[in-house]
Design an enzyme around this catalytic site. Structure first.
Site, PDB file in Angstrom:
ATOM      1  N   TYR A   1      64.536   8.279   1.435  1.00 39.92           N
ATOM      2  CA  TYR A   1      65.185   7.450   2.533  1.00 39.92           C
ATOM      3  C   TYR A   1      65.871   6.287   2.145  1.00 39.92           C
ATOM      4  CZ  TYR A   1      65.540   5.082   7.231  1.00 39.92           C
ATOM      5  OH  TYR A   1      65.914   4.382   8.215  1.00 39.92           O
TER       6      TYR A   1
ATOM      7  N   SER B   1      69.797  -0.113   6.601  1.00 39.92           N
ATOM      8  CA  SER B   1      68.313  -0.357   6.789  1.00 39.92           C
ATOM      9  C   SER B   1      67.936  -1.345   5.752  1.00 39.92           C
ATOM     10  CB  SER B   1      67.549   1.111   6.594  1.00 39.92           C
ATOM     11  OG  SER B   1      66.099   0.541   6.486  1.00 39.92           O
TER      12      SER B   1
END
Length: 258
Positions: free
Chosen positions: A162, A149
């Protein structure tokens, strides 16, 4: 013609499903995987088969050592080869909390799934691919792709766990690209940006505003197909000498601009 297999974890919906569909369209027999039961996933499989895709399903929670072992054993015993493996499975925090308030429970959950699960799935798949190479399979050039990501390098203080988990996946990619180069198994990383999926639905308005204001040079949401196209490029064979390479599916977000 050799029948080639591709597996995609976390492929019941969103980015993973987009990748699975793209690989099926390229002629791969695709093994979908998620935490749902076979009964729950059956309608999706029937839909994909109705569209001409050759698909099957293996239930797997990648944070579980037992599930990972079963996933690998089933592929080895049932299909006898795996040409492409995409580590896509991952979770977001159940509740976004400032890093001053992040709970150990949430941190552990994301590390167990996103980071530990990806690392040990890479390990297991890599060892399986090495075993398959030793069997002299026809036209066998296996490749691994990890889905990380833009959060690998971008601070989001309301979901720090995250970001840390995705930054770890970037290092997992480097480590396995290095180690598996001896065996001619390339490992790549794809970094999605702001992709319109169920996971981002709750913050769609926020991202829509940011995109309109130019947070990404290409002023639109990304879609699962955009990520899938990067995966297809990675497994095409044209990038094998670039093992460890990062492909940014982010609308240019990674470009430093003034």
């Amino acid at each position: 013609m050799v029948k080639k297999y591709a597996a995609v974890t976390g492929s019941r919906r969103g980015i993973g499903l987009g990748i699975a569909k793209a690989l099926a369209a390229e002629g791969y027999s695709v093994i979908l995987s998620a935490t749902g039961s076979e009964e729950e996933v059956r309608p999706l499989l029937e839909e994909l088969r109705g569209q001409g895709a050759d698909v099957s399903y293996i239930k797997c929670d990648i944070s579980s050592a037992e599930d990972r072992a079963n996933f690998i054993r089933t592929i080895e015993e049932t299909y006898g080869r795996l040409d492409v493996h995409v580590n896509n499975a991952g979770v977001a925090p159940k509740v976004r909390l400032d890093v001053l308030e992040t709970t150990e429970e949430s941190f552990s959950r994301l590390m167990n799934v996103n980071l530990k699960g990806t690392f040990f799935m890479c390990q297991g798949i890599a060892n399986m691919m090495i075993r398959m190479q030793s069997k002299g399979l026809e036209d066998y050039t296996p490749r691994i792709v990890n889905i990380a990501s833009v959060s690998s390098y971008t601070s989001s203080t309301s979901r720090g766990e995250y970001c840390i988990s995705k930054a770890g996946i970037s290092m997992v990619t480097k480590l396995f690209a290095d180690r598996l180069s001896e065996y001619g198994i390339p490992v790549f990383e794809v970094r999605p940006g702001i992709i319109l999926t169920d996971m981002t639905a709750g913050v769609k308005d926020k991202y829509e505003k940011m995109i309109a204001e130019g947070v990404t040079p290409i002023r639109r949401f990304g879609y699962p197909e955009d990520v899938a196209n990067c995966v297809l490029a990675a497994v095409s064979g044209r990038l094998d000498f670039a093992t460890g390479q990062v492909l940014n599916a982010d609308g240019g977000f990674h470009i430093r601009r003034l």
